[in-house]
Design a protein around this motif. Structure first.
Motif, PDB file in Angstrom:
ATOM      1  N   SER A   7       4.190  -2.744   2.164  1.00 61.47           N
ATOM      2  CA  SER A   7       3.363  -1.693   1.392  1.00 61.47           C
ATOM      3  C   SER A   7       2.442  -0.962   2.407  1.00 61.47           C
ATOM      4  N   LEU A   8       2.403   0.176   2.038  1.00 61.22           N
ATOM      5  CA  LEU A   8       1.584   1.284   3.088  1.00 61.22           C
ATOM      6  C   LEU A   8      -0.022   1.431   2.393  1.00 61.22           C
ATOM      7  N   ASN A   9      -0.775   1.274   3.514  1.00 61.93           N
ATOM      8  CA  ASN A   9      -2.187   1.623   2.897  1.00 61.93           C
ATOM      9  C   ASN A   9      -2.304   2.988   2.502  1.00 61.93           C
ATOM     10  N   PRO A  10      -2.780   3.275   1.285  1.00 63.16           N
ATOM     11  CA  PRO A  10      -2.825   4.543   0.684  1.00 63.16           C
ATOM     12  C   PRO A  10      -3.780   5.565   1.496  1.00 63.16           C
ATOM     13  N   MET A  11      -4.574   4.848   2.321  1.00 60.08           N
ATOM     14  CA  MET A  11      -5.650   5.902   2.957  1.00 60.08           C
ATOM     15  C   MET A  11      -5.399   6.203   4.446  1.00 60.08           C
ATOM     16  N   GLY A  12      -4.011   5.504   4.663  1.00 62.51           N
ATOM     17  CA  GLY A  12      -3.774   5.988   6.051  1.00 62.51           C
ATOM     18  C   GLY A  12      -3.491   4.689   7.094  1.00 62.51           C
ATOM     19  N   ARG A  13      -3.125   5.185   8.276  1.00 64.39           N
ATOM     20  CA  ARG A  13      -3.157   4.376   9.143  1.00 64.39           C
ATOM     21  C   ARG A  13      -4.332   3.494   9.662  1.00 64.39           C
ATOM     22  N   THR A  14      -4.371   2.070  10.156  1.00 69.95           N
ATOM     23  CA  THR A  14      -5.409   1.321  10.299  1.00 69.95           C
ATOM     24  C   THR A  14      -5.170   0.745  12.103  1.00 69.95           C
ATOM     25  N   GLY A  15      -3.993   0.777  12.445  1.00 68.48           N
ATOM     26  CA  GLY A  15      -3.736   0.436  13.913  1.00 68.48           C
ATOM     27  C   GLY A  15      -3.326  -0.947  14.044  1.00 68.48           C
ATOM     28  N   LEU A  16      -2.811  -1.555  12.844  1.00 63.16           N
ATOM     29  CA  LEU A  16      -2.524  -3.085  12.757  1.00 63.16           C
ATOM     30  C   LEU A  16      -1.527  -3.060  11.507  1.00 63.16           C
ATOM     31  N   ARG A  17      -0.439  -3.780  11.883  1.00 65.93           N
ATOM     32  CA  ARG A  17       0.309  -4.357  10.671  1.00 65.93           C
ATOM     33  C   ARG A  17       0.334  -5.558  10.041  1.00 65.93           C
ATOM     34  N   GLY A  18       0.909  -5.975   9.159  1.00 62.95           N
ATOM     35  CA  GLY A  18       0.836  -7.286   8.781  1.00 62.95           C
ATOM     36  C   GLY A  18      -0.604  -7.343   7.553  1.00 62.95           C
ATOM     37  N   ARG A  19      -0.805  -8.604   7.122  1.00 60.80           N
ATOM     38  CA  ARG A  19      -1.953  -8.816   6.148  1.00 60.80           C
ATOM     39  C   ARG A  19      -3.128  -9.096   6.851  1.00 60.80           C
ATOM     40  N   GLY A  20      -3.225  -9.419   7.896  1.00 62.00           N
ATOM     41  CA  GLY A  20      -4.400  -9.918   8.654  1.00 62.00           C
ATOM     42  C   GLY A  20      -4.937 -11.197   8.130  1.00 62.00           C
ATOM     43  N   SER A  21      -6.091 -11.211   7.860  1.00 67.31           N
ATOM     44  CA  SER A  21      -6.737 -12.250   7.137  1.00 67.31           C
ATOM     45  C   SER A  21      -6.995 -12.150   5.563  1.00 67.31           C
ATOM     46  N   LEU A  22      -6.197 -11.288   5.101  1.00 65.62           N
ATOM     47  CA  LEU A  22      -6.431 -11.129   3.683  1.00 65.62           C
ATOM     48  C   LEU A  22      -5.279 -12.065   3.013  1.00 65.62           C
ATOM     49  N   CYS A  23      -5.210 -12.292   1.657  1.00 66.38           N
ATOM     50  CA  CYS A  23      -4.246 -13.301   1.350  1.00 66.38           C
ATOM     51  C   CYS A  23      -3.103 -12.555   0.746  1.00 66.38           C
ATOM     52  N   CYS A  24      -2.908 -11.240   0.530  1.00 66.23           N
ATOM     53  CA  CYS A  24      -1.866 -10.545  -0.127  1.00 66.23           C
ATOM     54  C   CYS A  24      -1.606  -9.235   0.614  1.00 66.23           C
ATOM     55  N   PHE A  25      -0.102  -9.015   0.540  1.00 62.66           N
ATOM     56  CA  PHE A  25       0.258  -7.529   0.757  1.00 62.66           C
ATOM     57  C   PHE A  25      -0.112  -6.560  -0.283  1.00 62.66           C
TER      58      PHE A  25
END
Length: 1478
Positions: free
Chosen positions: A1298-1316
């Motif tokens: 999924s692509l962040n609706p607010m735009g790029r963040t500079g990091l792919r993956g889900r990070g420390s969140l639990c869900c894509f």
């Protein structure tokens, strides 16, 4: 270091070639012990790094030798490193092949040929804990804990600055360091910005005095890049080590700067690698900034500021990291490169700071190195600069010549205050912290301009802790500022505050040592094991020693631990400040505060006993009983100056004491305030003579039940006593009820013929005595001191005439009637002296009265004369000793005649002359000592040469002393030269008692045989020294004394006149011997009837309370009027001087500039207000984009970055683009604002992929990014229990992510969140109205104020809304369930169902990535009524929760409360929903 180097070093030390601890380290006492302690402590606690594995590098040294990967040659390695057994064949690794060892370079450093300035240095490992270094600096190097830390960074190479900018920077940097007590930290090398700082310190040291103190400049450099570092190696410490600054041969290395005071040389075991010190420097600066400094009872965390000049890529990283850590930065515009890039874009909106703009700036400012910038590097710079500019509250741009910011020191301090002002604090703690900083820096100018503004209304109680700190640390300007801003001393000075101030007396003050002595004596009396705590009766005991026993104790000892002070109810104070607790200082019992009787007096005494001039002046201006206060202070200071060992301190005390009497105003002093006692009393006397005289004799309860006149006399304030008003009062007392314009001849005539009193020849002041037939005239006349005095003169002259007649004419074996009259007369004098001894109207006691009586010289003379008369009378009555008795009485007659000198001191003509005679008598005694040396020396020598074995003592005395003394006046012995020798005038054998023994003579010719030439020479020398030298010296001494005393004779006479007036004012009216009738009356009254003695009201009067209050109010009014007039006069004098110096044009220019600045400020504020109005109207549907007028920027104002609203222009997520991902070491790809939307092309965009492991694997998406695992995820729909639908509608999916609706963040993956995709959360916003004690809703800026329920987890620094991420299928967040007991879950769900939705959508969270983000629902639950049952139940829930790992409380809604940034946006929306203040 290397073996060969060590051997050479040891050999050179043995030969004395190096400054090892040989002659330089030899010291005694504490210095030697300090060096020995340092030599043992440093190697035990501080390490260096050594390479233990030699691996040949492809590079070579500057001399062409083979080097290791560490950069050192083979010879510079340890012997074990060249023969490794363990690491053979392995690649060189910095972490494994470099080991720590005890440091071998520390001690004192002296730069050869550059002066004798001694610094400190130490070589440390890069892994050294910062706490150890801080301990070394503060405990072993003896540095005071700083009030501020200034980290200067920038270009490491030499660069050019404008001459004016360089001068301003140097002056401002050193000024802020010197005035605030700061440490300056730099890179320590003799190049670039470090050299600029060093030269600034050097210029200050050359132009400042010793008292201004040293500027602490600490250089933190890399050990491996220091040129000539071998000279610093001393395993046992170099005291000192001699360092040669040789720039010509340094090559790629750098020399240490000789103007730094301390050096920390960071070692990682390598050679020639720069930047090794950066990490340790960052840790050390952070560690120091976390330390707390307590001074004056107020504790502050040491603030830190970063100052930037010029600089390259490394400097940009330093600025970015500093601001990320919350450190404010000051960028000096005009210094070049990075500093100018940031300064030129700092005022632009973030949207205008584009990649192309930064590229353009870099090309213009980085001429030579611009080609090395790649596209990705420019993107990274753009992103970092955007983040730097975004934190406007931490960024200050210093521009040369900017209005209101003329120097760098102001810019640095303003930057710190601006950062503190924008930092999240609860309530008023933000402003309180800023005030703490200003007080710690002692910069009242910053406090006036930045803190005490219209933006903050200070309560007086909020300033009390800072007031105490300003008093203790002796910062009078702050005390004055606090008084101007509402602090009332009557509220501030409580009993506990006063004790606290005395507990913090300056240890060096004499009063402190006297107070400790009192405590020691009490400890010995009471057998305490330790010193008792200071109480105010201890202070009172010392004060009574200084003021004198004529005063009552100012602080009586309490009975049964009760404090005899007034208790007043005050509001309950809830504020606690670090170091000083207002609750403990101002709260005696719940709702009660114990105040002192006279707080201004108490504070004035506290300042005076420490000789704090400026503080005393400020406090004295607040006093009520100002004249008595000034006189008491003068007395205290004079007494302290007598005991002060330090001559300078003693002179300062005497000078300050004189200021309380009077201060002559010179041109040099026109700008300095003074406590002009004479001026205040003159003002009072000019307005109302009667009231002014009442002030003199009024009994002052505050100053030990004494009077102003008595204080002035005890303090020997001659200038005050000689004032015309006081002399007029004394004259009034002297004449009693008679008019002072009566001629003296009239008084004497009426004394001799008293019926003339009824002829009108004498006039009286009181109307009741005006009638000629009034019988009271007789009593009023003969009780007047002037009449009593002249009657006593007539009586005394009669006594002396009779005494002389008896001695010369009528001295019979049996006393005649005349002699019996003398005995009777003397008995009356004895009775009068006894009455004076026991007369005690003030209740001082017999011992005190006896001490006062015998302190008077004339009383001693009287007692001596009486005792001699009794001795003579005793001998006279015994027939065998009749003649010796007459001799004694004759000598006693001389003493009675000397008593006439005291009688005539009242005469304005003779009085001053008698004073001069008394002073000259001291010179005579000093002269007699010198004369006796010459007389005795000449007499003994003469007697030994001329006379052989004279055994008669009387003739020895005559020959040695008497004849030698007469020789001075011309009676030269006839036989001294042998010419006029006559044997008939002497006794050859010394048998004739009436003749002296003959000098040495020939038995044959009977001629003298002594050496005449020798005796003549001795006589000539004797006469030369005595007649010419000593006698002329005596004349010169008399002349000097006369001239010196003549100037002040009038003052001295007027001062001593009081004693005579007081004596005759209290003397019985009848003269001796008729005074016995008065004594008989007093005996009956005092002894038989037991009536106590009372002082006449004319010299001491206790007023009624209402009368006293009116009199003091009148005095205060005139004092304020006088001080205002003096201020106006000083201002007028300054204006005159400015006119004389032709500075009128400067004044006009200053006035115009001020007006323009004020107008510009008003225009700027109006523009901001109009912008806000237009935006608000447009957001609510009024008008269109085309109708919006363009509000131009003011070109006349140079904006600070902080002038813009924080993050108001950011249209994209910001927190989600922080370069460092939270709780990890993963760095995001830099994404500038313009590249955030997915629609924007960003071909170099290559973000890393990061997915953290989670404990809840069952409810978490897979870790990898394989298509197989991602293909099972269903986006934009309910995926089982997981809701993957976004509140913003369908989102894009690319490559299974999924692509962040607010735009790029500079990091792919889900990070420390639990869900894509979206991760849903819930945040309850529970609010209530803030109410005061009466239950009314509080308001601010008209709007009502809210309180919100917030929680704080144990490991978090911020408060947060009670919510969090929702688990699949759950109604309450997991975090909320964790802090609630299960029985409250249903209750909370019910509350949320009743609430209103405030916000639903995307959350700008630092955990967001390109493929996973947080969306939340914020539900507002508001309780309007304070009696709401649900609110009461919630409060009980709050009590139930508190005490666990989570804290919960009601917090006032304010934009500066320490809340997570994304939660603040929700809170702002909730406040807007209710129209409440935010």
């Amino acid at each position: 270091r290397p073996v060969l180097k060590r051997r050479r070093t040891r050999r050179r030390r043995k030969e004395g070639g190096l400054g090892a601890p040989s002659s330089h380290a030899v010291c005694d006492g504490d210095a030697r012990c300090s060096i020995e302690n340092l030599s043992s402590w440093i190697p035990e606690n501080i390490k260096k790094k050594e390479c233990v594995y030699f691996v040949e590098s492809s590079k070579t040294s500057d001399s062409g030798k083979v080097v290791c990967e560490c950069g050192y040659t083979r010879e510079q390695h340890l012997e074990e490193a060249t023969k490794p057994q363990v690491f053979q064949g392995k690649e060189w690794d910095l972490k494994r092949h470099v080991q720590e060892m005890p440091t071998d370079a520390f001690g004192d450093i002296v730069f050869t040929g550059l002066g004798q300035k001694v610094g400190k240095y130490v070589r440390v490992s890069q892994d050294t804990p910062p706490g150890v270094i801080y301990h070394l600096m503060t405990q072993h190097w003896g540095l005071d804990v700083p009030n501020l830390l200034i980290s200067v960074t920038g270009g490491a190479k030499n660069f050019n600055m404008k001459v004016r900018l360089k001068s301003i920077f140097r002056r401002g940097l050193v000024k802020v360091a010197q005035t605030t007590g700061a440490w300056i930290i730099t890179g320590g090398s003799h190049t670039g910005v470090m050299k600029q700082v060093g030269e600034a310190v050097r210029d200050f040291s050359l132009s400042s005095s010793y008292k201004e103190g040293e500027v602490i400049t600490i250089g933190i450099a890399t050990w491996g890049t220091v040129h000539n570092r071998e000279s610093l190696i001393y395993p046992t410490g170099g005291f000192p080590a001699e360092y040669i600054l040789d720039e010509e041969s340094q090559g790629n290395l750098s020399c240490l700067d000789n103007n730094h005071s301390h050096f920390i040389l960071v070692d990682d075991g390598t050679h020639g690698r720069y930047g090794v010190e950066i990490l340790l420097r960052t840790k050390l600066e952070k560690f120091i900034s976390e330390q707390t400094k307590e001074k004056g009872g107020v504790a502050i965390k040491i603030p830190i500021v970063c100052v930037v000049l010029e600089g390259g890529p490394g400097t940009l990283d330093t600025i970015f990291n500093a601001m990320t850590n919350g450190t404010p930065c000051v960028i000096v515009e005009g210094s070049g490169r990075v500093a100018d890039v940031i300064a030129q874009v700092a005022n632009l909106p973030i949207s205008e700071i584009t990649i192309s703009l930064i590229q353009k700036k870099l090309s213009s400012l980085f001429h030579e190195t611009f080609e090395t910038f790649t596209e990705s590097k420019i993107v990274e710079w753009t992103k970092k600069i955007q983040d730097i500019v975004r934190k406007r509250q931490l960024l200050t741009i210093y521009r040369e010549g900017k209005n209101g910011q003329q120097d760098v020191d102001v810019a640095i301090l303003q930057a710190l205050l601006k950062a503190s002002r924008n930092h999240d604090h609860v309530g008023h703690e933000n402003w309180d912290h800023q005030l703490k900083l200003a007080v710690a820096w002692n910069r009242v100018d910053i406090a006036r301009s930045e803190i005490f503004t219209d933006e903050r209304q200070w309560k007086p109680s909020d300033l009390h802790p800072m007031m105490a700190a300003a008093l203790i640390t002796n910062k009078p300007e702050f005390v004055k500022l606090f008084l101007e801003n509402g602090v009332r001393l009557k509220e501030f000075v409580t009993w506990d505050t006063l004790i606290y101030l005395y507990e913090n007396l300056a240890p060096s003050s004499l009063f402190h040592s006297k107070l400790q002595k009192v405590l020691m004596e009490e400890m010995e009396r009471s057998a305490y094991s330790s010193l008792p705590k200071i109480q105010m009766h201890h202070v009172s005991q010392v004060l009574r020693e200084l003021l004198g026993d004529f005063t009552q104790p100012l602080y009586p000892k309490p009975k049964h631990s009760e404090r005899p002070r007034l208790s007043l109810a005050v509001p309950h104070i809830k504020l606690n400040v670090q170091g000083v607790s207002l609750r403990s200082l101002y709260k005696r019992s719940p709702g009660r505060v114990t105040f002192t009787m006279d707080p201004v007096r108490d504070l004035l005494i506290w300042a005076i006993v420490q000789n704090r001039k400026e503080l005393a002046e400020i406090i004295w201006a607040q006093s009520q009983d100002c004249i008595a206060a000034a006189l008491a202070c003068s007395k205290i200071l004079k007494e302290l100056s007598k005991e002060e060992d330090d001559t300078d301190s003693s002179e300062e005390m005497l000078t300050l004491a004189e200021e309380y009497e009077h201060r002559h105003r010179a041109a040099a002093d026109i700008c300095s305030p003074s406590l002009d006692l004479l001026g205040v009393f003159t003002e009072c006397y000019r307005k109302d003579e009667e009231r002014a005289q009442k002030l003199l004799i009024r009994v002052s309860e505050a100053w030990g039940k004494t009077t102003c006149l008595q204080l002035a006399l005890e303090a020997k304030d001659m200038k005050f006593v000689s004032h015309g008003g006081i002399q007029a009062f004394l004259t009034k007392v002297w004449w009693g009820q008679l008019c002072v314009d009566n001629g003296l001849w009239r008084v004497i005539l009426c004394m001799l013929v008293f019926p003339l009193l009824y002829t009108g020849i004498i006039s009286f002041r009181e109307k009741r005595l005006q009638p000629v037939s009034c019988l009271a005239r007789f009593r009023a006349f003969f009780t007047a001191p002037v009449v009593i005095f002249h009657l006593n003169i007539l009586s005394y002259f009669t006594f002396l005439w009779l005494f002389a007649y008896v001695l010369m004419i009528d001295f019979q074996p049996t006393p005649s009637w005349r002699e019996y009259v003398i005995y009777f007369w003397l008995f009356s004098l004895v009775c009068e002296e006894t009455r004076q001894l026991f007369y005690d109207p003030d209740g001082f006691g017999l011992l005190k009265m006896a001490s006062l009586y015998f302190n008077d010289f004339w009383n001693k003379l009287d007692v001596g004369a009486i005792l001699i008369f009794i001795a003579g009378l005793t001998c006279r009555l015994i027939p065998a000793t009749l003649y010796p008795g007459r001799i004694i009485l004759s000598l006693d007659f001389i003493m009675f005649c000397l008593r006439l000198m005291h009688i005539f001191t009242v005469s304005k003509t003779l009085g001053p002359k008698i004073i001069i005679v008394k002073r000259m008598m001291k010179d005579v005694f000093f002269f007699l000592f010198l004369l006796a040396v010459w007389v005795v020396s000449f007499g003994v020598a003469k007697q030994a040469i001329l006379i052989h074995n004279e055994s008669r003592v009387d003739w020895i005395f005559r020959g040695v002393v008497y004849h030698s003394y007469l020789t001075i006046f011309g009676q030269i012995p006839t036989y001294i030269d042998g010419v006029n020798f006559n044997p008939e005038q002497c006794s050859p054998n010394g048998t004739d008692p009436y003749k002296p023994k003959c000098p040495e003579s020939s038995e044959v010719s009977n001629q003298p045989v002594f050496p005449e030439w020798l005796t003549v020479i001795l006589l000539c020398l004797y006469l030369l020294f005595t007649n010419i030298l000593l006698l002329n010296l005596l004349i010169a001494m008399f002349n000097y004394t006369f001239q010196q005393v003549q100037e002040h004779t009038d003052q001295i006479w007027k001062f001593q006149r009081h004693d005579l007036i007081e004596e005759y004012h209290g003397r019985p009216p009848a003269p001796p011997p008729f005074i016995l009738f008065n004594h008989l009356q007093l005996f009956v009254k005092r002894v038989i009837l037991g009536k106590p003695a009372k002082r006449h009201k004319q010299l001491k009067k206790k007023l009624e309370k209402n009368e006293e209050a009116a009199l003091l109010s009148w005095e205060i009014y005139l004092k304020e009027n006088y001080l205002q007039n003096q201020a106006l006069i000083r201002g007028a004098r300054i204006d005159i001087m400015m006119d004389l110096l032709d500075l009128d044009h400067l004044k006009r220019m200053s006035s115009v500039e001020q007006r323009l600045g004020y107008l510009e400020e008003q225009m700027f504020q109006s523009t901001k207000a109009l912008t806000w109005i237009i935006r608000a109207l447009r957001d609510n549907g009024f008008g269109s984009e085309e109708d919006v007028p363009v509000l131009g920027k003011s070109c006349g104002r140079c904006y600070d970055p902080g002038d813009k609203p924080e993050d108001a222009e950011d249209l994209y997520h910001v927190n989600a683009r922080h370069l460092l991902y939270p709780n990890s070491t993963v760095m995001r790809f830099p994404v500038p604002n313009e590249k955030v939307p997915w629609e924007q092309e960003f071909h170099i965009y290559d973000p890393p992929f990061y997915t953290a492991e989670r404990k809840e694997k069952a409810t978490s998406d897979p870790v990898g990014n394989s298509l197989e695992s991602l293909s099972r995820i269903n986006y934009n729909t309910m995926d089982g229990l997981i809701n993957r639908q976004s509140f913003h509608g369908p989102y894009m999916v690319q490559d299974g992510l999924s692509l962040n609706p607010m735009g790029r963040t500079g990091l792919r993956g889900r990070g420390s969140l639990c869900c894509f995709g979206p991760n849903h959360a819930l945040h309850p916003v529970i609010t209530r109205w803030r109410r005061n004690q009466d239950g009314a809703i509080c308001r601010k800026s008209i709007k009502k104020m809210l309180e919100i329920l917030v929680v704080k987890h144990a490991l978090s620094e911020h408060w947060a809304l009670p919510g969090g991420s929702l688990e699949p299928g759950e109604m309450l967040p997991r975090k909320l369930k964790r802090i609630l007991s299960q029985e409250f879950w249903q209750y909370f769900e019910t509350l949320l169902k009743q609430g209103a939705e405030v916000y639903k959508g995307y959350v700008d969270d630092p955990r967001n990535t390109d493929n996973a983000w947080i969306e939340t629902i914020a539900i507002s639950v508001h309780f309007k009524d304070q009696n709401d049952l649900e609110l009461k139940r919630l409060n009980s829930l709050q009590t139930h929760i508190t005490g666990r790992e989570v804290s919960i409380r009601w917090q006032v809604v304010d934009k500066r409360i320490p809340l997570y940034a994304n939660h603040k946006e929700i809170l702002q929306k909730a406040s807007a929903l209710f129209g409440a203040y935010y």
